[in-house]
Design a protein around this motif. Sequence first.
Motif, PDB file in Angstrom:
ATOM      1  N   SER A   1       0.835  -1.193   0.000  1.00 23.03           N
ATOM      2  CA  SER A   1       0.000   0.000   0.000  1.00 23.03           C
ATOM      3  C   SER A   1       0.876   1.252   0.000  1.00 23.03           C
ATOM      4  O   SER A   1       0.652   2.199  -0.768  1.00 23.03           O
ATOM      5  CB  SER A   1      -0.899  -0.062   1.244  1.00 23.03           C
ATOM      6  N   ILE A   2       1.904   1.235   0.845  1.00 28.63           N
ATOM      7  CA  ILE A   2       2.830   2.372   0.906  1.00 28.63           C
ATOM      8  C   ILE A   2       3.606   2.471  -0.412  1.00 28.63           C
ATOM      9  O   ILE A   2       3.775   3.555  -0.969  1.00 28.63           O
ATOM     10  CB  ILE A   2       3.801   2.220   2.101  1.00 28.63           C
TER      11      ILE A   2
ATOM     12  N   ARG B   1       1.691   4.066  -3.305  1.00 29.93           N
ATOM     13  CA  ARG B   1       1.563   5.522  -3.200  1.00 29.93           C
ATOM     14  C   ARG B   1       2.904   6.227  -3.374  1.00 29.93           C
ATOM     15  O   ARG B   1       2.998   7.334  -3.881  1.00 29.93           O
ATOM     16  CB  ARG B   1       0.898   5.891  -1.875  1.00 29.93           C
TER      17      ARG B   1
ATOM     18  N   LEU C   1       6.385   6.465   2.869  1.00 29.34           N
ATOM     19  CA  LEU C   1       5.952   7.456   1.890  1.00 29.34           C
ATOM     20  C   LEU C   1       6.555   8.800   2.288  1.00 29.34           C
ATOM     21  O   LEU C   1       5.932   9.599   2.974  1.00 29.34           O
ATOM     22  CB  LEU C   1       4.421   7.526   1.870  1.00 29.34           C
TER      23      LEU C   1
END
Lengths: 282, 264
Positions: B15-16, B19, B142
Motif C-alpha cells: 500500500s505504501i 503511493r 511514503l
Amino acid sequence: MKILVALDTKDYSRKILKNVARLAENTLADIIFLGVQEGGTKPAKSMEKALLKYQQDVYSHFSPDESPYADFSSQKWQEKGPGDWIMTFKGMKEFRLRIRTGSVAKQTIAVAAEVESDLIVIGCGSKFGCEWDGEMNVPLRIAKDAPCSVLIVKHVQKAGEIVSILDQSVVSQDSLEMVNQLVTLHDAGLKIVGVKEKKGGKKDKIEKRMVDLLKYYNDRGISAWIKLLDSKDVKDYVTHSSREAIVALWMGGKESLVKKLFSRSMVDKLLETTRSSLLILR
Amino acid sequence: MLKTLLYINEDLASSIALRYMAYLNKVVPIALYVGHVEEADEKEQTGTGWVRRAWEDGVASNGKRLVDRMLRTENIDCPLAGRPKIFVGDRETEIIYELRSGNYDLFAQGYLNTADPDSFFSFISSSLYAKAPCPILVVKNLTVSKKCALLCADSVSPEVLVEKSLPIIGASSLKIDIVYYKFKELEDLKILDREEGGSQLRETESLLAKAGQSVDGVTVITGTPEQTGDFLKEYALVASTFPGRKSMRMQTLANSLASVLLVR
C-alpha cells in the motif's frame, strides 16, 4: 470536543496556556480550567486570581471578533456543592472555571468523568522528574486512571516529532484528531509505530490499522513514517524516543497490548525521561 | 522513462509502495508496471495439459483479483504502463525472469520497516536481490521530499555508487546530497567537518562532477545506525551499494526510515 485543563499557581501551569489556547483555537473546544485546593469553605484567593489570569491569557490569544468564547465579564463564583465552585462563560463555545477541594488527581479524574471531557491537559515540573507541586505521582495517577485521553506537558518547546505507538486495538476518531492537532501545534513529523506480539498472530490486524491511519493522515496532508516493532523491543524504543519526541501511547481496551506493556512504572519512567510531552490516548 | 516493475501484495508495505511510486513519478518519469506472483501449494500443482492450464488460470485469476483490489483501494495518481502482470509459480524465479526478459531499469518492492536488522538483511540478501539485473528500490515509507542522498562510507565503492545510481536519480528532479557515515556510539548524532569524509567522499564528489551532476549538500555524520537511520528520513530515497551482513551501513540502511535504492 471538551478539554479539561488542570492548573495550579506554579510556573509549569502558566507555561502550558499558549498550547491550550492554540488547541482550543484549532478544535473549537469547550474549555474547563480546574484548580484544586486542599480545603476551605470558599475558593482560595490565590487560586481564583490564577484561574482568572489564565483565562485572560487564553482570551488574549483570540482577536475579539473571532473568539468562540463569551466576553470576559465580571461573574461570580457559584457554589455547585460542598467544596465545589464554578464560573461559566457561555459563548459559541463554553469556558468554565472551576475550583474544588480535595486531592488533585482524584478531583481531576472525577471532573473529567462528570463533564465527559475528551482530553485532560496538565503541566508538570521537571526538577525531579515530572512533579506537581512537589508531588511525584499526581501526573502519573491522572495518566493512568483518567477516563479520557491525557496530555502531560513537561516542556513546552517544540518537538520535532510525534511518535504514536499503537497495537491492534480500535483507534477512536478523537484520538486520531488529537495526534493531528499535536502535529500541527508543533509543526512536527509523525511516526506511527505498530506493536506486534512476538508470536505474530495479530500482524494483519495491526497492519490494517496502520493502513487506515496512514490514509487518514495522508488525506490531511500529513506524511507519516511507519515502523513495526516486536513487543519486546518497544519499551526501549519508546524510552529512547521520548527524549526528543512527544510520545503518544494508544491505550485502548482491556485487550490492549500497549496497555499491558506500559505498566504504571513504565509510564512513570517515560514521564521522567521525556523532554517534551506525553500523550495517553483512550 | 524508467521502466519499473513494482511487486505488490495485499499488505501495508505494498500500500505504501504504490503511493510512493505515484509520488516518485512526479519527480522521475516512470513507466510503471505492477506485478504479483501467486505461489500455489506444491500439493495443489497436479495434472498436465488442459487440466494444469485450467488450474493455473484459476490461481492467476485469484492474483488478478488481489491486484485489482489493491489498485482500486489505493487509487494512485500514476498511470500504469501496461496491464498488471500476474504470474503463477515460485515468486523469486518468476520475478527474476520478468526483470530479465522485460529489460526493466528498476525493480521496486515495499518493505515494512522494523527495528530488526536481521530481517532487513535476509530481505535484501534473497536470491531475487542477488540475481536482479537492475537496481532495486526498497520502499519503506511514503516520504514526500525533494531530496535524495547517496550514502557513502569506507566500505563503499564510489564508482559503483555513482555510476549505477545516476541512471535513476540523475534522471529525476530530486536534489542530491552526499551523506558520509562513520559509526560511533554517541548519545546524539554529530555532524563532522567535511574533511573527515576523506578520499572516498572526495572521489564521490569528483565522479558526480564529471558526470555533470551538481550536489546540493555534503554531510559527514557520526553516530549509531539508529540515529543515522532517523536522520535519513528527510530524503525521498537513499542510494547505497549492497552492504555486507555485519557492516554498520547495513544496520543503518535497516534503520533508515527513507526508502533505499540498492545498486551493484
